[in-house]
Every structure is written in structure tokens, then in C-alpha cells.
Motif scaffolding. Structure first.
Motif: not given
Length: 124
Positions: A37-39, A43-46, A61, A63, A106
Motif C-alpha cells: 500500500f502507499r500513502q 491522502k488516504e492509504r491506497e 491497483g 493507477s 485489496s
């Protein structure tokens, strides 16, 4: 208690590639699905990518699909994220996560343990 330690990342240029690694301690690694995951700031964690315990099931994901690749080496208790064609929008703290189920997932709340994160900064 499983512990995760990420490595890799840093400052790169747009268009570059970089790989992240995550090393897990503890047993039953092959029974655990793993994810990245990334943040980004503000922004929210993606969700980035996930991989099943066997390594055969993968999700990405929207993107990052087509640019990032998740793999794992169960013999070494490691999971990897290869990131290609990076852009400034990929700048974030990247987290490795694990869940005590074999199927990939996810949603962040489906993961049971997390690493401390590693910063990836992509300069334009």
C-alpha cells in the motif's frame, strides 16, 4: 508476531524504475497473502498490489497496473515490488502488509500486520 521490514526506495527521477523489498520474520509465511500500500501526504492509504500465499494470485491497483509487478520468494520470506515508469504521482510512503489468509486482498483493513514504511520520492 510477524514483523515486516521494508527496504529500497529513495529519491528517483521521473521515468526511472525502482524495486522495494519486504522481509518477514516468523513462520507460516507461505500461508499469508502479502500486499503493498502507499500513502501520500494528505491522502488516504491506497492499495498498490497484493499476492496470494502461493504467489499465483495477484491484484493491482488501477493507477499502477501495467507498471508495477509484485512477486514473492517464499524460501526467503520476502515479497518484492518492482516499479517502472515512475512519475511524481507515485511519490508516497510505501507499506508492506500481511494477512493471515492465503488469498490476496485489496482493502487495508483485511491485513493483520504492517511494516514501518519506506519513502519513495519521484522528482519531475
Amino acid at each position: 508476531q510477524v514483523q515486516l521490514v521494508e527496504s529500497g526506495g529513495g529519491l528517483v527521477q521521473a521515468g526511472d524504475s525502482v524495486g522495494l523489498s519486504c522481509t518477514a520474520s516468523g513462520r507460516s509465511f507461505t500461508e499469508h497473502a502479502m500486499g503493498w500500500f502507499r500513502q501520500a501526504p494528505g491522502k488516504e492509504r491506497e492499495f498498490v498490489a497484493s499476492i496470494s500465499g502461493s504467489g499465483h494470485g495477484k491484484e493491482y491497483g488501477y493507477s499502477v497496473k501495467g507498471r508495477f509487478t509484485i512477486t514473492r520468494d517464499n524460501a526467503k520470506n520476502m515479497v518484492f515490488l518492482q516499479m517502472n515508469s515512475l512519475g511524481p504521482e507515485d511519490t508516497a510512503v510505501y507499506y508492506c502488509a500481511g494477512r493471515t489468509w492465503g488469498w490476496s486482498a485489496s482493502l487495508a483493513n483485511e491485513y493483520d500486520y504492517w511494516g514501518q514504511g519506506t519513502q519513495v520520492t519521484v522528482a519531475a
